[in-house]
Design a protein around this motif. Structure first.
Motif, PDB file in Angstrom:
ATOM      1  N   ILE A  64       4.721  -3.282   0.357  1.00 25.12           N
ATOM      2  CA  ILE A  64       3.998  -4.089   1.332  1.00 25.12           C
ATOM      3  C   ILE A  64       3.545  -5.397   0.687  1.00 25.12           C
ATOM      4  O   ILE A  64       2.978  -5.403  -0.408  1.00 25.12           O
ATOM      5  CB  ILE A  64       2.783  -3.313   1.874  1.00 25.12           C
ATOM      6  N   THR A  65       3.791  -6.519   1.375  1.00 29.22           N
ATOM      7  CA  THR A  65       3.384  -7.832   0.889  1.00 29.22           C
ATOM      8  C   THR A  65       2.292  -8.400   1.786  1.00 29.22           C
ATOM      9  O   THR A  65       1.984  -7.851   2.859  1.00 29.22           O
ATOM     10  CB  THR A  65       4.582  -8.800   0.862  1.00 29.22           C
ATOM     11  N   ALA A  66       1.730  -9.550   1.380  1.00 31.35           N
ATOM     12  CA  ALA A  66       0.670 -10.195   2.167  1.00 31.35           C
ATOM     13  C   ALA A  66       1.179 -10.629   3.535  1.00 31.35           C
ATOM     14  O   ALA A  66       0.423 -10.644   4.515  1.00 31.35           O
ATOM     15  CB  ALA A  66       0.103 -11.379   1.395  1.00 31.35           C
ATOM     16  N   ASP A  67       2.453 -10.998   3.631  1.00 27.84           N
ATOM     17  CA  ASP A  67       3.016 -11.447   4.906  1.00 27.84           C
ATOM     18  C   ASP A  67       3.201 -10.301   5.894  1.00 27.84           C
ATOM     19  O   ASP A  67       3.423 -10.540   7.087  1.00 27.84           O
ATOM     20  CB  ASP A  67       4.362 -12.136   4.681  1.00 27.84           C
ATOM     21  N   ASP A  68       3.144  -9.071   5.401  1.00 28.35           N
ATOM     22  CA  ASP A  68       3.346  -7.911   6.272  1.00 28.35           C
ATOM     23  C   ASP A  68       2.083  -7.511   7.018  1.00 28.35           C
ATOM     24  O   ASP A  68       2.148  -6.696   7.952  1.00 28.35           O
ATOM     25  CB  ASP A  68       3.837  -6.708   5.453  1.00 28.35           C
ATOM     26  N   LEU A  69       0.932  -8.062   6.619  1.00 30.28           N
ATOM     27  CA  LEU A  69      -0.346  -7.633   7.186  1.00 30.28           C
ATOM     28  C   LEU A  69      -1.123  -8.808   7.750  1.00 30.28           C
ATOM     29  O   LEU A  69      -0.914  -9.952   7.361  1.00 30.28           O
ATOM     30  CB  LEU A  69      -1.189  -6.917   6.124  1.00 30.28           C
ATOM     31  N   LEU A  88      -7.547  -5.619   1.906  1.00 27.29           N
ATOM     32  CA  LEU A  88      -6.225  -6.228   1.929  1.00 27.29           C
ATOM     33  C   LEU A  88      -5.627  -6.327   0.529  1.00 27.29           C
ATOM     34  O   LEU A  88      -4.457  -5.988   0.313  1.00 27.29           O
ATOM     35  CB  LEU A  88      -6.319  -7.625   2.554  1.00 27.29           C
ATOM     36  N   ALA A  89      -6.407  -6.773  -0.437  1.00 25.79           N
ATOM     37  CA  ALA A  89      -5.888  -6.987  -1.789  1.00 25.79           C
ATOM     38  C   ALA A  89      -5.362  -5.696  -2.397  1.00 25.79           C
ATOM     39  O   ALA A  89      -4.320  -5.694  -3.058  1.00 25.79           O
ATOM     40  CB  ALA A  89      -6.978  -7.599  -2.670  1.00 25.79           C
ATOM     41  N   GLU A  90      -6.057  -4.596  -2.186  1.00 24.09           N
ATOM     42  CA  GLU A  90      -5.609  -3.335  -2.782  1.00 24.09           C
ATOM     43  C   GLU A  90      -4.484  -2.685  -1.987  1.00 24.09           C
ATOM     44  O   GLU A  90      -3.793  -1.790  -2.496  1.00 24.09           O
ATOM     45  CB  GLU A  90      -6.773  -2.356  -2.913  1.00 24.09           C
TER      46      GLU A  90
END
Length: 214
Positions: A64-69, A88-90
């Motif tokens: 999972i990447t930042a763009d996925d959430l 989010l970071a974890e």
């Protein structure tokens, strides 16, 4: 004698009361309802909390990447599984444990540190009845012994037992008959044996250690 005629005193009649128009009362009711609705909407908005939402489809097993959430404000029932936006970071860098669909709220159980089975492991699903599981239930991470009853082909009346160590990977919901599917992680070569014994109903799980509660 001359009589003088005086005018009779006329008493004015009271004016009728002005009745308020039904339309006026209706307007008052609508204004009051609007004020109450606004207060309720403000209260509900104030109760919302930021949680993580899936921004785009993520297939099972993908990191999972930042763009996925994305972060969204929701007013959800406490029983609905969500992940606070502050995590989010974890969450970034974890692996999708199921297919994630864009627009759905992310649940804790949908991500994992690593996909299973790992190297040197086999994952075997077992459909077990209530009598084959501990009454207190099982959860992912619990260590169990798989107790299997083996029938010696050469001596049908002789039964031997063999206990195999395993780790619970996932526990499914019970069906109407109380049967649950339990995914077990076992060593190489043990999966086929356990699956065959389970199909015959000659198997039970013994809890040996419980994973620490999160």
């Amino acid at each position: 004698m001359v009589r003088t005629r005086t005018r009779d005193t006329v008493t004015p009649l009271p004016l009728p009361r002005r009745r308020r128009s039904p339309m006026f009362l209706l307007v008052v009711v609508f204004i009051g309802a609007g004020v109450l609705a606004g207060q309720y909407a403000y209260t509900e908005l104030d109760r919302r909390s930021p949680v993580l939402m899936v921004a785009r489809d993520v297939p099972i097993g993908q990191v999972i990447t930042a763009d996925d959430l994305a972060s969204v404000q929701v007013s959800a029932d406490p029983q609905i599984a969500t992940v606070p936006a502050g995590r989010l970071a974890e969450t970034i860098g974890r692996v999708a444990a199921a297919d994630l669909t864009a627009g759905a709220l992310l649940a804790e159980t949908q991500t994992t540190d690593a996909m299973t089975p790992g190297p040197g492991q086999q994952l075997v699903p077992l459909a077990l009845k209530p009598g084959q599981l501990p009454a207190r239930g099982l959860r992912a991470g619990d260590r169990v012994l798989v107790a299997a009853e083996l029938t010696d082909p050469g001596q049908e009346t002789r039964a031997v037992t063999k206990d195999l160590a395993a780790v619970v990977d996932r526990v499914g919901e019970a069906d109407p008959d109380g049967v649950r599917v339990v995914d077990l992680l076992v060593g190489p070569g043990a999966g086929g044996f356990i699956a065959r014994e389970a199909m015959g109903g000659h198997i039970a799980l013994i809890l040996t250690s419980r994973r620490d509660a999160a």
